[in-house]
Design a protein around this motif. Structure first.
Motif, PDB file in Angstrom:
ATOM      1  N   ASN A 113       0.825  -1.204   0.000  1.00  0.00           N
ATOM      2  CA  ASN A 113       0.000   0.000   0.000  1.00  0.00           C
ATOM      3  C   ASN A 113       0.865   1.262   0.000  1.00  0.00           C
ATOM      4  OD1 ASN A 113      -2.367  -1.415   0.014  1.00  0.00           O
ATOM      5  ND2 ASN A 113      -2.961  -0.869   2.104  1.00  0.00           N
ATOM      6  N   GLY A 114       0.372   2.259  -0.748  1.00  0.00           N
ATOM      7  CA  GLY A 114       0.968   3.590  -0.668  1.00  0.00           C
ATOM      8  C   GLY A 114       2.331   3.741  -1.298  1.00  0.00           C
ATOM      9  N   LYS A 115       2.711   2.800  -2.158  1.00  0.00           N
ATOM     10  CA  LYS A 115       4.043   2.865  -2.771  1.00  0.00           C
ATOM     11  C   LYS A 115       4.022   3.763  -4.013  1.00  0.00           C
ATOM     12  CE  LYS A 115       5.760   0.033   0.289  1.00  0.00           C
ATOM     13  NZ  LYS A 115       6.496  -1.224   0.237  1.00  0.00           N
ATOM     14  N   GLU A 116       5.030   4.616  -4.110  1.00  0.00           N
ATOM     15  CA  GLU A 116       5.148   5.517  -5.265  1.00  0.00           C
ATOM     16  C   GLU A 116       5.802   4.746  -6.408  1.00  0.00           C
ATOM     17  OE1 GLU A 116       4.946   8.518  -7.851  1.00  0.00           O
ATOM     18  OE2 GLU A 116       4.097   8.654  -5.829  1.00  0.00           O
ATOM     19  N   ARG A 117       5.037   4.526  -7.495  1.00  0.00           N
ATOM     20  CA  ARG A 117       5.522   3.747  -8.632  1.00  0.00           C
ATOM     21  C   ARG A 117       5.290   4.537  -9.921  1.00  0.00           C
ATOM     22  NH1 ARG A 117       7.880   1.691  -4.987  1.00  0.00           N
ATOM     23  NH2 ARG A 117       7.417  -0.347  -4.038  1.00  0.00           N
ATOM     24  N   PRO A 118       6.130   5.534 -10.188  1.00  0.00           N
ATOM     25  CA  PRO A 118       5.864   6.445 -11.303  1.00  0.00           C
ATOM     26  C   PRO A 118       5.861   5.785 -12.668  1.00  0.00           C
ATOM     27  CG  PRO A 118       8.060   6.788 -10.399  1.00  0.00           C
ATOM     28  CD  PRO A 118       7.346   5.890  -9.452  1.00  0.00           C
ATOM     29  N   TYR A 119       6.566   4.659 -12.830  1.00  0.00           N
ATOM     30  CA  TYR A 119       6.631   4.004 -14.135  1.00  0.00           C
ATOM     31  C   TYR A 119       5.814   2.717 -14.172  1.00  0.00           C
ATOM     32  CZ  TYR A 119      10.239   7.454 -14.795  1.00  0.00           C
ATOM     33  OH  TYR A 119      10.923   8.646 -14.882  1.00  0.00           O
ATOM     34  N   ALA A 120       5.018   2.483 -13.142  1.00  0.00           N
ATOM     35  CA  ALA A 120       4.104   1.338 -13.112  1.00  0.00           C
ATOM     36  C   ALA A 120       2.803   1.802 -12.472  1.00  0.00           C
ATOM     37  CB  ALA A 120       4.722   0.179 -12.341  1.00  0.00           C
ATOM     38  N   PRO A 121       2.031   2.636 -13.168  1.00  0.00           N
ATOM     39  CA  PRO A 121       0.874   3.284 -12.550  1.00  0.00           C
ATOM     40  C   PRO A 121      -0.177   2.310 -12.026  1.00  0.00           C
ATOM     41  CG  PRO A 121       0.930   3.657 -14.935  1.00  0.00           C
ATOM     42  CD  PRO A 121       2.251   3.102 -14.550  1.00  0.00           C
ATOM     43  N   VAL A 122      -0.277   1.111 -12.603  1.00  0.00           N
ATOM     44  CA  VAL A 122      -1.280   0.165 -12.114  1.00  0.00           C
ATOM     45  C   VAL A 122      -0.989  -0.260 -10.683  1.00  0.00           C
ATOM     46  CG1 VAL A 122      -0.128  -1.943 -12.933  1.00  0.00           C
ATOM     47  CG2 VAL A 122      -2.639  -1.871 -12.794  1.00  0.00           C
ATOM     48  N   TRP A 123       0.283  -0.115 -10.239  1.00  0.00           N
ATOM     49  CA  TRP A 123       0.662  -0.517  -8.882  1.00  0.00           C
ATOM     50  C   TRP A 123       0.958   0.673  -7.978  1.00  0.00           C
ATOM     51  CZ3 TRP A 123      -1.416  -4.657  -9.578  1.00  0.00           C
ATOM     52  CH2 TRP A 123      -1.031  -5.635 -10.490  1.00  0.00           C
ATOM     53  N   SER A 124       0.749   1.879  -8.461  1.00  0.00           N
ATOM     54  CA  SER A 124       1.116   3.059  -7.687  1.00  0.00           C
ATOM     55  C   SER A 124       0.021   3.435  -6.696  1.00  0.00           C
ATOM     56  CB  SER A 124       1.374   4.233  -8.634  1.00  0.00           C
ATOM     57  OG  SER A 124       2.021   5.287  -7.966  1.00  0.00           O
ATOM     58  N   HIS A 125       0.416   3.646  -5.436  1.00  0.00           N
ATOM     59  CA  HIS A 125      -0.485   4.114  -4.379  1.00  0.00           C
ATOM     60  C   HIS A 125      -1.727   3.220  -4.220  1.00  0.00           C
ATOM     61  CE1 HIS A 125       1.804   7.761  -3.580  1.00  0.00           C
ATOM     62  NE2 HIS A 125       1.946   7.894  -4.883  1.00  0.00           N
ATOM     63  N   LEU A 126      -1.522   1.913  -4.276  1.00  0.00           N
ATOM     64  CA  LEU A 126      -2.623   1.003  -3.983  1.00  0.00           C
ATOM     65  C   LEU A 126      -3.059   1.150  -2.527  1.00  0.00           C
ATOM     66  CD1 LEU A 126      -1.901  -2.473  -5.634  1.00  0.00           C
ATOM     67  CD2 LEU A 126      -3.310  -0.600  -6.483  1.00  0.00           C
ATOM     68  N   GLU A 127      -4.315   0.871  -2.282  1.00  0.00           N
ATOM     69  CA  GLU A 127      -4.841   0.775  -0.920  1.00  0.00           C
ATOM     70  C   GLU A 127      -5.742  -0.455  -0.889  1.00  0.00           C
ATOM     71  OE1 GLU A 127      -4.014   2.375   1.763  1.00  0.00           O
ATOM     72  OE2 GLU A 127      -2.637   3.750   0.716  1.00  0.00           O
ATOM     73  N   THR A 128      -5.180  -1.580  -0.496  1.00  0.00           N
ATOM     74  CA  THR A 128      -5.945  -2.828  -0.469  1.00  0.00           C
ATOM     75  C   THR A 128      -6.097  -3.316   0.972  1.00  0.00           C
ATOM     76  OG1 THR A 128      -4.071  -4.374  -0.600  1.00  0.00           O
ATOM     77  CG2 THR A 128      -4.850  -3.399  -2.679  1.00  0.00           C
ATOM     78  N   ASP A 129      -6.892  -4.367   1.114  1.00  0.00           N
ATOM     79  CA  ASP A 129      -7.154  -4.957   2.434  1.00  0.00           C
ATOM     80  C   ASP A 129      -6.253  -6.163   2.687  1.00  0.00           C
ATOM     81  OD1 ASP A 129      -9.194  -3.122   2.947  1.00  0.00           O
ATOM     82  OD2 ASP A 129     -10.679  -4.379   1.930  1.00  0.00           O
ATOM     83  N   PHE A 130      -5.056  -6.147   2.139  1.00  0.00           N
ATOM     84  CA  PHE A 130      -4.205  -7.331   2.223  1.00  0.00           C
ATOM     85  C   PHE A 130      -3.973  -7.791   3.659  1.00  0.00           C
ATOM     86  CE2 PHE A 130       0.044  -9.170   2.784  1.00  0.00           C
ATOM     87  CZ  PHE A 130      -0.101 -10.322   2.030  1.00  0.00           C
ATOM     88  N   LEU A 131      -3.638  -6.878   4.550  1.00  0.00           N
ATOM     89  CA  LEU A 131      -3.359  -7.287   5.928  1.00  0.00           C
ATOM     90  C   LEU A 131      -4.602  -7.857   6.602  1.00  0.00           C
ATOM     91  CD1 LEU A 131      -0.889  -4.562   7.259  1.00  0.00           C
ATOM     92  CD2 LEU A 131      -0.379  -6.868   6.440  1.00  0.00           C
ATOM     93  N   ASP A 132      -5.771  -7.327   6.255  1.00  0.00           N
ATOM     94  CA  ASP A 132      -7.010  -7.905   6.778  1.00  0.00           C
ATOM     95  C   ASP A 132      -7.239  -9.301   6.205  1.00  0.00           C
ATOM     96  OD1 ASP A 132      -7.588  -5.672   8.304  1.00  0.00           O
ATOM     97  OD2 ASP A 132      -8.802  -4.729   6.738  1.00  0.00           O
ATOM     98  N   ASN A 133      -6.915  -9.478   4.926  1.00  0.00           N
ATOM     99  CA  ASN A 133      -7.043 -10.801   4.318  1.00  0.00           C
ATOM    100  C   ASN A 133      -6.083 -11.790   4.966  1.00  0.00           C
ATOM    101  OD1 ASN A 133      -8.944  -9.733   2.559  1.00  0.00           O
ATOM    102  ND2 ASN A 133      -7.456  -9.368   0.934  1.00  0.00           N
ATOM    103  N   LEU A 134      -4.879 -11.299   5.276  1.00  0.00           N
ATOM    104  CA  LEU A 134      -3.910 -12.145   5.962  1.00  0.00           C
ATOM    105  C   LEU A 134      -4.433 -12.526   7.350  1.00  0.00           C
ATOM    106  CD1 LEU A 134      -1.038 -13.258   5.336  1.00  0.00           C
ATOM    107  CD2 LEU A 134      -0.122 -11.276   6.550  1.00  0.00           C
ATOM    108  N   ALA A 135      -5.055 -11.562   8.029  1.00  0.00           N
ATOM    109  CA  ALA A 135      -5.627 -11.839   9.353  1.00  0.00           C
ATOM    110  C   ALA A 135      -6.737 -12.872   9.262  1.00  0.00           C
ATOM    111  CB  ALA A 135      -6.137 -10.545   9.972  1.00  0.00           C
ATOM    112  N   ARG A 136      -7.544 -12.796   8.190  1.00  0.00           N
ATOM    113  CA  ARG A 136      -8.616 -13.779   8.023  1.00  0.00           C
ATOM    114  C   ARG A 136      -8.058 -15.179   7.807  1.00  0.00           C
ATOM    115  NH1 ARG A 136     -11.645  -9.248   6.246  1.00  0.00           N
ATOM    116  NH2 ARG A 136     -10.584  -9.107   4.226  1.00  0.00           N
ATOM    117  N   ALA A 137      -6.822 -15.250   7.323  1.00  0.00           N
ATOM    118  CA  ALA A 137      -6.144 -16.540   7.179  1.00  0.00           C
ATOM    119  C   ALA A 137      -5.465 -16.959   8.475  1.00  0.00           C
ATOM    120  CB  ALA A 137      -5.117 -16.464   6.049  1.00  0.00           C
TER     121      ALA A 137
END
Length: 304
Positions: A80-104
């Motif tokens: 989350n929140g990573k600055e990726r100027p040359y990979a815009p599809v991955w720049s400044h993501l905000e996902t629920d990954f840690l919550d998904n990890l907790a559900r596991a």
């Protein structure tokens, strides 16, 4: 929970993202004959290809292994929140990954080992999280296993000129270097035995330090191949690379070697980015390979 048992090892699939990666098959896999995708459209859609847009679909996911009393993560996605100027599809993501990890059933403090199969942008992102103005290790008690060859290749101080150009910009600085500075990395070469069930081996080609993780437990076999495969079409056409392979000849040789081992040992092939059922068993088909069956993981049904 998306989980299977392989011998004495529990394997859990944890989702970060599923959806388009803004590349057509012709761009992502420039060596693929167009007819391969056209002929396979029925079985590639929708898990691997959007038929309306002709854009490749991809999953970003982490594999959680529980082996010999330890919790092990295989690759950590984009973050989350990573600055990726040359990979815009991955720049400044905000996902629920840690919550998904907790559900596991996994809190960051529970993780004993993080395996980065290689150090591309979409395999190391959750190595760190932002705390105030600083990137700090997300998994404070973990040892991060990183291939030494990739660590040196992607370190900007060493001046290498990757095929990706600036595509991996900021990744070493925000997702690799902070973990190393915290004293949590183990830089390995050639091969590294994690425990009685799990072994890392160098599998160069996609990147100089690309690796595979082999699971051998009881009568079960699996191999986590990172980006050796981005699409199941590469099982049928193993000489075709993605546009991101640093050493095309090396990538082809590695792919054939690992797929051959998997076919001969009835091993489940588990790439980093397959949507659908996430993994497959393969068999030899003349000089190439075929898909014998899919893993029992539930397909993703909606985009992240």
């Amino acid at each position: 929970m998306d989980q299977i048992e392989l011998g004495n090892v529990t394997v859990t699939r944890v989702w970060e993202y599923f959806g388009p990666v803004d590349m057509t098959p012709e761009v992502f896999f420039p060596e693929h004959p167009k007819e391969v995708w056209d002929d396979g459209a029925a079985w590639l859609t929708p898990h691997f290809l959007d038929s309306e847009t002709n854009i490749v679909n991809s999953a970003i996911q982490t594999w959680v292994l529980r082996s010999e009393g330890r919790t092990i993560l295989v690759d950590t996605g984009v973050g989350n929140g990573k600055e990726r100027p040359y990979a815009p599809v991955w720049s400044h993501l905000e996902t629920d990954f840690l919550d998904n990890l907790a559900r596991a059933g996994v809190a960051p403090e529970d993780v004993d080992i993080v395996v980065n199969t290689h150090l591309h942008i979409d395999h190391v992102g959750w190595n760190t999280r932002l705390e105030g103005r600083s990137w700090v290790p997300t998994f404070p008690n973990a040892t991060y296993l990183m291939p030494k060859d990739d660590f040196e290749f992607w370190n900007p101080e060493n001046g290498h000129k990757p095929l990706l150009g600036r595509g991996n910009q900021n990744v070493f600085e925000d997702s690799v270097a902070p973990v190393h500075a915290a004293g949590q990395t183990l830089l390995w070469e050639n091969s590294h035995r994690i425990d009685g069930n799990l072994r890392l081996d160098a599998a160069p080609g996609h990147t100089p330090g690309a690796s595979v993780l082999t699971l051998t437990s009881g009568t079960d076999r699996a191999v986590f191949v990172g980006d050796m495969l981005h699409t199941p079409v590469q099982i049928l056409e193993p000489d075709v690379n993605s546009c991101f392979c640093e050493d095309p000849a090396g990538a082809r040789a590695t792919r054939r070697e690992v797929l051959g081992w998997a076919a001969d040992n009835n091993a489940l092939v588990i790439p980093a980015h397959l949507g659908g059922h996430g993994a497959a068993e393969v068999t030899r088909d003349g000089s190439t390979f075929a898909i014998k069956g899919w893993a029992p993981f539930a397909p993703y049904t909606e985009q992240g």
